[in-house]
Design an enzyme around this catalytic site. Structure first.
Site, PDB file in Angstrom:
ATOM      1  N   HIS A 244       0.889  -1.067   0.052  1.00 41.69           N
ATOM      2  CA  HIS A 244       0.120  -0.043  -0.013  1.00 41.69           C
ATOM      3  C   HIS A 244       0.862   1.365   0.001  1.00 41.69           C
ATOM      4  O   HIS A 244       2.039   1.209   0.533  1.00 41.69           O
ATOM      5  CB  HIS A 244      -0.809   0.030   1.150  1.00 41.69           C
ATOM      6  CG  HIS A 244      -2.059   0.900   1.405  1.00 41.69           C
ATOM      7  ND1 HIS A 244      -1.675   2.298   1.776  1.00 41.69           N
ATOM      8  CD2 HIS A 244      -3.168   0.872   1.190  1.00 41.69           C
ATOM      9  CE1 HIS A 244      -2.862   3.025   1.836  1.00 41.69           C
ATOM     10  NE2 HIS A 244      -3.980   2.071   1.465  1.00 41.69           N
TER      11      HIS A 244
ATOM     12  N   ASP B 216       2.884  -4.792   8.243  1.00 42.27           N
ATOM     13  CA  ASP B 216       1.722  -3.959   7.858  1.00 42.27           C
ATOM     14  C   ASP B 216       0.482  -4.909   8.090  1.00 42.27           C
ATOM     15  O   ASP B 216       0.168  -5.649   7.119  1.00 42.27           O
ATOM     16  CB  ASP B 216       1.962  -3.272   6.590  1.00 42.27           C
ATOM     17  CG  ASP B 216       0.397  -2.647   6.366  1.00 42.27           C
ATOM     18  OD1 ASP B 216      -0.449  -2.831   7.010  1.00 42.27           O
ATOM     19  OD2 ASP B 216       0.425  -1.919   5.212  1.00 42.27           O
TER      20      ASP B 216
ATOM     21  N   GLN C 150      -4.582  -5.315   6.741  1.00 50.56           N
ATOM     22  CA  GLN C 150      -5.543  -6.056   5.986  1.00 50.56           C
ATOM     23  C   GLN C 150      -5.912  -7.521   6.939  1.00 50.56           C
ATOM     24  O   GLN C 150      -6.360  -8.334   6.499  1.00 50.56           O
ATOM     25  CB  GLN C 150      -5.578  -6.257   4.881  1.00 50.56           C
ATOM     26  CG  GLN C 150      -5.897  -5.022   3.951  1.00 50.56           C
ATOM     27  CD  GLN C 150      -6.969  -4.535   4.053  1.00 50.56           C
ATOM     28  OE1 GLN C 150      -8.134  -5.322   4.068  1.00 50.56           O
ATOM     29  NE2 GLN C 150      -7.125  -3.178   3.575  1.00 50.56           N
TER      30      GLN C 150
ATOM     31  N   LYS D  43     -10.555  -0.669  10.634  1.00 52.76           N
ATOM     32  CA  LYS D  43     -10.620  -1.808   9.727  1.00 52.76           C
ATOM     33  C   LYS D  43     -11.048  -2.999  10.555  1.00 52.76           C
ATOM     34  O   LYS D  43     -11.223  -4.145   9.928  1.00 52.76           O
ATOM     35  CB  LYS D  43      -9.467  -2.064   8.743  1.00 52.76           C
ATOM     36  CG  LYS D  43      -8.918  -1.002   8.096  1.00 52.76           C
ATOM     37  CD  LYS D  43      -7.929  -1.319   7.110  1.00 52.76           C
ATOM     38  CE  LYS D  43      -7.392  -0.243   6.500  1.00 52.76           C
ATOM     39  NZ  LYS D  43      -7.992   0.387   5.317  1.00 52.76           N
TER      40      LYS D  43
ATOM     41  N   CYS E 163      -4.740   2.453  -3.797  1.00 53.17           N
ATOM     42  CA  CYS E 163      -3.736   2.861  -3.278  1.00 53.17           C
ATOM     43  C   CYS E 163      -2.349   1.853  -3.217  1.00 53.17           C
ATOM     44  O   CYS E 163      -1.495   1.818  -2.247  1.00 53.17           O
ATOM     45  CB  CYS E 163      -3.668   3.171  -1.598  1.00 53.17           C
ATOM     46  SG  CYS E 163      -4.888   4.620  -1.238  1.00 53.17           S
TER      47      CYS E 163
HETATM   48  N1  PLP Z   1      -1.811  -0.921   4.554  1.00 52.20           N
HETATM   49  C1  PLP Z   1      -2.665  -1.490   3.746  1.00 52.20           C
HETATM   50  C2  PLP Z   1      -2.300  -2.840   3.489  1.00 52.20           C
HETATM   51  C3  PLP Z   1      -4.174  -0.886   3.884  1.00 52.20           C
HETATM   52  O1  PLP Z   1      -4.843  -1.874   3.163  1.00 52.20           O
HETATM   53  C4  PLP Z   1      -4.263   0.193   4.218  1.00 52.20           C
HETATM   54  C5  PLP Z   1      -5.690   0.874   3.940  1.00 52.20           C
HETATM   55  O2  PLP Z   1      -6.506   0.602   3.199  1.00 52.20           O
HETATM   56  C6  PLP Z   1      -3.304   0.901   5.071  1.00 52.20           C
HETATM   57  C7  PLP Z   1      -2.088   0.219   5.098  1.00 52.20           C
HETATM   58  C8  PLP Z   1      -3.502   2.215   5.586  1.00 52.20           C
HETATM   59  O3  PLP Z   1      -4.405   2.279   6.593  1.00 52.20           O
HETATM   60  P1  PLP Z   1      -4.876   3.614   7.149  1.00 52.20           P
HETATM   61  O4  PLP Z   1      -5.627   4.438   6.039  1.00 52.20           O
HETATM   62  O5  PLP Z   1      -6.062   3.198   8.311  1.00 52.20           O
HETATM   63  O6  PLP Z   1      -4.083   4.173   7.854  1.00 52.20           O
END
Ligand code: PLP
Length: 402
Positions: A122, A199, A202, A225, A361
């Site tokens: 992401h 990370d 998900q 999430k 993203c």
């Molecule tokens: N990492 C992954 C794999 C994601 O899917 C997302 C959000 O869709 C993020 C990071 C960023 O999360 P946040 O916008 O809650 O900080």
């Protein structure tokens, strides 16, 4: 087994209509809906407890502080951290990764040092490293993916050098639903004395996470999430590494003593929590984790995997369907014929079905796949096979229009 109808009753929003159709919410990868228990706990705190934490001697402040610190303990238990000193509250995964890039970067990353990322990250696990790169000439190495949508585990070992200082990768891809072999990746990195940031944005809603068992050095996830409120997230870090990292932001709460000549910093985790924390959101997050914990990950995983498999099978029968594998867990990306993903998403919306469209993203991953974007259906514990059937019927109806 999961009693889905009983669970759905906890989420009032699932009963609303959109454009005259019952809502089918399949955008859980972007954010999940909130059970009443989470919203009630937050409303109760605002209406009956509210006071700033950690700084008042009065009753309400003590009570709010207790709730806030109990929430930290709930998070600690949820990820099985050794101590609450290792649980830092942030605004979400993005802020957690930026904190590490900035602070770990300042302490441990110097010119020509290397960070390993992957092609399926992401943007929030790419751009913070590029921002650091603008300050320090670090080198970003990228592990490619295979045509099956998995990390190329033959290439990964070749990316390490004596300059590698960190590996940062996603546990579950938000586009392909790939569940990465993070245990193997962490072991491999540790053989090279390289710490690992996971990370788990998900992953946390779908898989049990045990940071001691994983032996990851950092792990990040977002409250919104996992059925919790927006604006709150977690950074887990191993205490001995966090101790060596400088503060990320300065202000109240993160200090020991302040003078114009010299300032000392607070203990962990407060050293990384400058300013008034979102103590109401931490209560909401704790309620969300309790909610998930009471249902249990074995039931959640079984339900979501059955749902994902069913959706994959049904979608694959649609003429012109292009699925982007592997969809191991709760996320399916697809395109249909030459219908633009935005058109498909917009028309699905008119039929009451909420999906995500676009690059998610993850533009470097889109470049790898040779596409601009996909339609993404992502599932949560309250979704049903009937909802998948509605998605299929709606896609078939739209297909006939084109
Ligand atoms: N990492 C992954 C794999 C994601 O899917 C997302 C959000 O869709 C993020 C990071 C960023 O999360 P946040 O916008 O809650 O900080």
């Amino acid at each position: 087994m999961l009693d889905v109808q009983k669970i759905r009753a906890d989420f009032p929003i699932l009963f609303r209509e959109v454009y005259g159709h019952p809502l089918v919410y399949l955008d859980n990868g972007a954010t999940t809906q909130k059970p009443r228990a989470v919203v009630d706990a937050m409303m109760d705190e605002y209406l009956n407890v509210n006071a700033n934490v950690h700084r008042g001697v009065h009753y309400l402040s003590q009570q709010a502080t207790d709730l806030h610190e109990q929430a930290r303990e709930t998070v600690r238990r949820f990820i099985n951290a050794r101590s609450t000193a290792e649980v830092i509250f942030t605004r979400g995964t993005t802020e957690s990764i930026n904190l590490v890039a900035s602070s770990f970067g300042q302490a441990f990353l110097h010119d020509d040092d290397e960070v390993i990322l992957t092609e399926m990250e992401h943007h929030s696990n790419i751009v913070p490293w590029q921002l650091l790169q603008a300050r320090t000439r670090i080198i970003i190495k990228v592990c490619p993916i295979t045509d099956e949508g998995r990390l190329d585990m033959e290439v990964l070992p070749t990316l390490f050098s004596d300059k590698t200082r960190l590996l940062s990768c996603t546990y579950v891809s938000n586009v392909l639903g790939t569940v990465n072999p993070v245990r193997d990746i962490i072991q491999l990195a540790h053989q090279h004395n390289v710490p690992v940031l996971i990370d788990a944005a998900q992953a946390a809603p779908h898989l049990p996470i045990d940071v001691q068992e994983l032996d990851c050095d950092f792990l990040a996830f977002s409250g919104h999430k996992i059925y919790g409120p927006t604006g709150i997230g977690v950074l887990y870090g191993k205490e001995q590494i966090l101790e060596q990292m400088p503060p990320y932001m300065g202000g109240g709460e993160m200090i020991g003593k302040v003078s114009f000549q010299h300032t000392t910093f607070n203990n962990l985790p407060y050293k990384f929590e400058a300013g008034t924390p979102d103590y109401v959101a931490t209560t909401g997050l704790a309620r969300a984790l309790d909610y998930v914990g009471a249902i249990g990950f074995s039931a959640i995983q079984q339900h979501e995997q059955e749902l994902t498999q069913y959706a994959r099978e049904q979608l694959s029968q649609i003429p012109g369907m292009r699925l982007f594998p592997p969809s191991d867990d709760a996320v399916i990306s697809f395109l249909v014929g030459n219908i633009h993903h935005l058109d498909l998403g917009t028309l699905l919306d008119r039929l009451g079905i909420a999906v995500r469209t676009g690059h998610h993203c993850a533009e470097p991953l889109m470049h790898r796949l040779g596409i601009e974007g996909t339609v993404r259906a992502s599932f949560a514990l309250y979704n049903t096979c009937e909802e998948v059937d509605k998605l299929i019927a709606a896609i078939n109806r739209i297909r006939q229009m084109f």
